[in-house]
Design a protein around this motif. Structure first.
Motif, PDB file in Angstrom:
ATOM      1  N   ALA A 101       0.847  -1.203   0.000  1.00 37.88           N
ATOM      2  CA  ALA A 101       0.000   0.000   0.000  1.00 37.88           C
ATOM      3  C   ALA A 101       0.877   1.244   0.000  1.00 37.88           C
ATOM      4  O   ALA A 101       0.587   2.214  -0.705  1.00 37.88           O
ATOM      5  CB  ALA A 101      -0.910   0.001   1.226  1.00 37.88           C
ATOM      6  N   HIS A 102       1.941   1.221   0.765  1.00 35.47           N
ATOM      7  CA  HIS A 102       2.847   2.371   0.718  1.00 35.47           C
ATOM      8  C   HIS A 102       3.378   2.570  -0.706  1.00 35.47           C
ATOM      9  O   HIS A 102       3.476   3.698  -1.191  1.00 35.47           O
ATOM     10  CB  HIS A 102       4.012   2.195   1.689  1.00 35.47           C
ATOM     11  N   ARG A 104       1.999   1.492  -3.416  1.00 35.38           N
ATOM     12  CA  ARG A 104       0.871   1.550  -4.358  1.00 35.38           C
ATOM     13  C   ARG A 104       1.064   0.573  -5.533  1.00 35.38           C
ATOM     14  O   ARG A 104       0.967   0.949  -6.707  1.00 35.38           O
ATOM     15  CB  ARG A 104       0.682   2.980  -4.892  1.00 35.38           C
ATOM     16  N   MET A 131      -5.964   0.255   2.368  1.00 34.40           N
ATOM     17  CA  MET A 131      -6.327   1.675   2.403  1.00 34.40           C
ATOM     18  C   MET A 131      -5.494   2.478   3.399  1.00 34.40           C
ATOM     19  O   MET A 131      -4.966   3.529   3.073  1.00 34.40           O
ATOM     20  CB  MET A 131      -7.817   1.800   2.733  1.00 34.40           C
ATOM     21  N   ASN A 132      -5.434   2.002   4.617  1.00 28.67           N
ATOM     22  CA  ASN A 132      -4.670   2.713   5.645  1.00 28.67           C
ATOM     23  C   ASN A 132      -4.658   1.854   6.896  1.00 28.67           C
ATOM     24  O   ASN A 132      -5.631   1.859   7.656  1.00 28.67           O
ATOM     25  CB  ASN A 132      -5.292   4.084   5.949  1.00 28.67           C
TER      26      ASN A 132
ATOM     27  N   TRP E 157      -3.667  11.082   6.816  1.00 24.89           N
ATOM     28  CA  TRP E 157      -3.684   9.644   7.101  1.00 24.89           C
ATOM     29  C   TRP E 157      -2.970   9.301   8.412  1.00 24.89           C
ATOM     30  O   TRP E 157      -3.082   8.195   8.902  1.00 24.89           O
ATOM     31  CB  TRP E 157      -3.055   8.870   5.943  1.00 24.89           C
TER      32      TRP E 157
ATOM     33  N   ALA F 101      -7.570   8.153  -2.234  1.00 28.03           N
ATOM     34  CA  ALA F 101      -6.435   7.231  -2.200  1.00 28.03           C
ATOM     35  C   ALA F 101      -5.161   7.995  -1.867  1.00 28.03           C
ATOM     36  O   ALA F 101      -4.326   7.530  -1.082  1.00 28.03           O
ATOM     37  CB  ALA F 101      -6.284   6.519  -3.547  1.00 28.03           C
ATOM     38  N   ARG F 104      -5.390   8.562   1.667  1.00 23.39           N
ATOM     39  CA  ARG F 104      -5.555   7.299   2.414  1.00 23.39           C
ATOM     40  C   ARG F 104      -6.691   7.394   3.435  1.00 23.39           C
ATOM     41  O   ARG F 104      -6.508   7.088   4.617  1.00 23.39           O
ATOM     42  CB  ARG F 104      -4.243   6.926   3.114  1.00 23.39           C
ATOM     43  N   CYS F 105      -7.859   7.786   2.944  1.00 22.16           N
ATOM     44  CA  CYS F 105      -9.030   7.968   3.812  1.00 22.16           C
ATOM     45  C   CYS F 105      -9.918   6.731   3.780  1.00 22.16           C
ATOM     46  O   CYS F 105     -10.572   6.443   2.771  1.00 22.16           O
ATOM     47  CB  CYS F 105      -9.816   9.194   3.330  1.00 22.16           C
ATOM     48  N   TYR F 106      -9.971   6.024   4.894  1.00 23.03           N
ATOM     49  CA  TYR F 106     -10.731   4.773   4.971  1.00 23.03           C
ATOM     50  C   TYR F 106     -12.203   4.993   4.599  1.00 23.03           C
ATOM     51  O   TYR F 106     -12.750   4.287   3.748  1.00 23.03           O
ATOM     52  CB  TYR F 106     -10.588   4.205   6.388  1.00 23.03           C
ATOM     53  N   ASN F 191     -12.180  14.021   3.247  1.00 15.62           N
ATOM     54  CA  ASN F 191     -11.115  13.115   3.698  1.00 15.62           C
ATOM     55  C   ASN F 191     -10.586  13.578   5.048  1.00 15.62           C
ATOM     56  O   ASN F 191     -10.284  12.772   5.927  1.00 15.62           O
ATOM     57  CB  ASN F 191      -9.945  13.108   2.719  1.00 15.62           C
ATOM     58  N   SER F 195     -10.834  11.680   8.547  1.00 13.21           N
ATOM     59  CA  SER F 195      -9.615  11.254   9.243  1.00 13.21           C
ATOM     60  C   SER F 195      -9.523  11.881  10.627  1.00 13.21           C
ATOM     61  O   SER F 195      -9.061  11.239  11.578  1.00 13.21           O
ATOM     62  CB  SER F 195      -8.375  11.634   8.426  1.00 13.21           C
TER      63      SER F 195
END
Lengths: 210, 210, 210, 210, 210, 210
Positions: A101-102, A104, A131-132, E157, F101, F104-106, F191, F195
């Motif tokens: 994820a980091h 991508r 996602m996070n 994030w 993305a 990185r917002c769930y 976002n 967060s």
């Protein structure tokens, strides 16, 4: 928020579009490399994949232009992800996804996101790793493990004794620390091979473990 | 600029200090992992290192707590760095150092910086790879190769077809592109294993190829 | 790992290549600026460099198109790096290299890396400052000093009272803090002048203090 | 948007607060360094500042704990910012502010923002240099100059021949390129000395050139 | 430092240049969007702006190509910035500017920098919010508020429970935390709409509250 | 690669773990804010959501502590995402996910990832927007739109006329450019609100459109 109705009139005429993954199982990378004949060992391994998974992961097909490279990749992968370890298989897959994820990385997020969903039986856990991971409700052990793996991914030059101490503080042994580093390192490698070659994941992964 | 006189009086009393590398050959990593008995293959490989290099690289000793991991590492390393390839051995070592410079990895910069010095017979080339490859006078081929490897290291998610096209434009084949990606990927792995464990390079490297 | 044999056959034919530093002493920057006649002071200073160092550092030649600029540079440099200070000369050179490593400045890393090797008598210390000072075994004083200098280099807007307090905590006076800031600041200047002009270090530095 | 009424009732009781700059002319830095007796040259220079500007810039007072450092700073500053150059004084001040904006340096933005307002007679130009030079309506020459200076500030390791070529393309000579680099470099130094010491600008600057 | 004299001879002939803000009130954005007829509500609102402020903020004119968008913007803006809240209006404007400073938004920095100057009666406070809020002498409450808002802007994030706990520790309620987040979020939106369209602030703002 | 077998023995005993999303529909944010009585308009809107979607999106419940804020949010959201526009609803949702993305917002990735899957009928397209939009096979129009939206998200201060020109070059009108900016801006707001408050998406989204 009536957005979910599939064909609500919009100002832009919808066209039938092919799936964004349409060619993912036929054009596995953007490099034109002819497959080599499978060695007996690798042929057996591919057969075992077909039997157990129902398919051969595209990454193996991508490496199959050279049996030495394929064998070395398989040996390292299987040791890291499947051999006995102080880390559970799910934990190793969680590292794989958080690292990917980091970076991508489409291939690794799809393939290993599916693994997290399957091993955990919890689809949202797979989504959270993609996602996070910070938004997931994790144990202290899992959180420390992922913090280490992602810092090592993002800024390896900053990892020092106090980072290792945080792993020890939640119960990881030195051998576990090695395994966390080795798995995180491995996906930092494969993320880059996949991104460099535009490697595409098997389409079947998208539906696994949902 | 009389700074080069070794003991010019300063306001701060100099103390005899041990070398910053004093323990590098005795405490190879900060993890306490007992060496496993070497398998026959690995014993032979270590002997070959002693014979050809005069020493066993510390990274091998670091992996020697587990023969499966050691063997997998050696197999992948030797294929990538020593097997026939469209990339010369020097080119592969240049990638190793440029990637390790981005990641600021002490072990890999020392060990592979020495390799660049030795293979090229040009010590400043080794320094330039460590310090900033962009300042080196490189061929277009070398420059394109390192640009690709370092972008792949820094922002793998941005690598796309136009990046591969730049490699093709200077004569690299698709197989060469794979090899550039694989070497860059490999050092992104080992840089992280080394940083995670505080791996220390053999002291002998510092003087090689000067 | 037989990589150290200098001419092991590779897939890519080696060509004799000129040293990457071949022209470093003849084309000192990429700007075409005619040297001005040296003022008596500067002529004497150049003579002193020749006598004490055996050569005139290229940075001085680069500034020699204008005597006012050269004199101002020399005055500031000599005060910062050679005048009495609570920081030893080695400490000032360590700051110079750690800052230049962040900025990846070829000229300053070569010239001041040599100075660290010479002043410390410990070549690996010079390498560590170039590669990643965090991997060096440093005293708390040295570590705090470099942390401050590198944070000031990377994100000066984040430096606040708690950063100064960390210097005080390891024994630095306010005057020492000024000196750390001034040396770090100075190399943030020269790194940029050197990078902007592609300044090349004297070739002799590469071998000093090895 | 009736927000401009000064005391519209809010949920949080307003208190009389001292000006955020209240102590800026009395506590010039957070370091306790005693002023040294001014040398005759520096005393004359301070007198000239009082006469021409109406005050002594705080940066000079900050350096006045040591006459050697003060003199070296003044010599370099006056040459760079005031001596004949292919760059106008306004252009040099625009570089100063754009660099200081990247580094978010309170002292330099206030002092040199005022200079841009005064030299240009256009207060919004000063604001734009502080806020985002890219939003200003600049000539191609000015834009190229600031692009170079800010890239050199942000990522000096990426500056190469093509960056210099862009300056040449809008008419800058090699000597001009040196001056752009030298001014940008100088403010990268002073920004850091100011941030490291929490240097505060003379309060009078805030109203200059409005 | 005689730089403040407006026409000191320089090497580069000064030309009369138009103000960098010359067209800011006539070409409000770089998009060609025809104003729609104002709805009665919006006509009344514009009239109120003229009456209370003496002008209609350019952002409202920019949105006035579509009454639905304009109304939605005004409704959200007025609630966030003017309705009762645990945050004072000045605090909300400080957040606006600190966020806009991170995003280097010309429009918002000019308009809301003026608001901070006016609401606080302290012009340097406005400058500090624009330049670097960390250099301001703030209460613990203000500092915590801006730290949260800027972290949320830069790396949303990474915001987690410990960040919210820091707000609670200085006395903010959960409702206040929402308001800090909502104001910071809102300016992250408007900064981007302004940057995307090259929105220009009313020239009158530059002189307000000086 | 037999990793997909759910309970293959690992060194770490698996425990039944609750779903990572277990509480997502009961603890919607980490702020304790009491819901206000729904206004008639908002009650009707919630009822419409229940009818059309089968549930009320958690973001609406999160805002429901204050009817003014809820109404303003709903008005802006519905205009941006559902009103007539030169952008299709799918395009607007693609922007929403690509922006989310980056941040990185769930919450937003789950809710709007589902929308992309549903509107496109192509689940991998939703995954690609979450993982790395650059890896998707997009039309030039879609690619240009997302490049603009993500640059505006990551570095809004760098967006200039040439970025707008790229949109025009693929057929977007100035009004479309506004809409792209407005949608990208809006998700940069939400976002951050999500967060800041640890907002959790309705669990039902995870399965939608698979």
């Amino acid at each position: 928020m009536a957005k979910r109705t599939k064909k609500a009139g919009s100002g832009y005429p919808a066209k039938a579009r092919p799936s964004a993954a349409a060619a993912d199982d036929t054009t596995i990378t953007s490099l034109k490399l002819l497959p080599a004949p499978l060695s007996p060992d690798m042929a057996a391994y591919f057969a075992k994949c077909e039997e157990k998974l129902g398919f051969v992961p595209n990454v193996l097909k991508a490496y199959a232009f050279d049996m030495t490279k394929l064998s070395a990749f398989v040996a390292m992968y299987n040791d890291l992800m499947l051999a006995p370890s102080g880390l559970s298989k799910l934990e190793r897959e969680m590292i794989a996804v958080a690292v990917s994820a980091h970076n991508r990385c489409y291939y690794c997020l799809v393939a290993h996101g599916a693994a997290v969903r399957q091993l955990s039986g919890d689809p949202p856990l797979g989504e959270l790793m993609v996602m996070n991971y910070r938004a997931a409700r994790l144990s202290k052990r899992e959180r420390a493990m992922l913090e280490f793996a992602v810092k090592l991914t993002a800024e390896p030059w900053l990892v020092e004794e106090e980072d290792r101490a945080r792993l020890r503080a939640v119960g990881f042994s030195d051998r576990d620390t090695w395994d966390i580093a080795a798995v995180a390192g491995f996906f930092n490698m494969t993320n880059r091979v996949a991104s460099a070659t535009d490697m595409r994941p098997n389409r079947v992964y998208h539906r696994q473990g949902r």
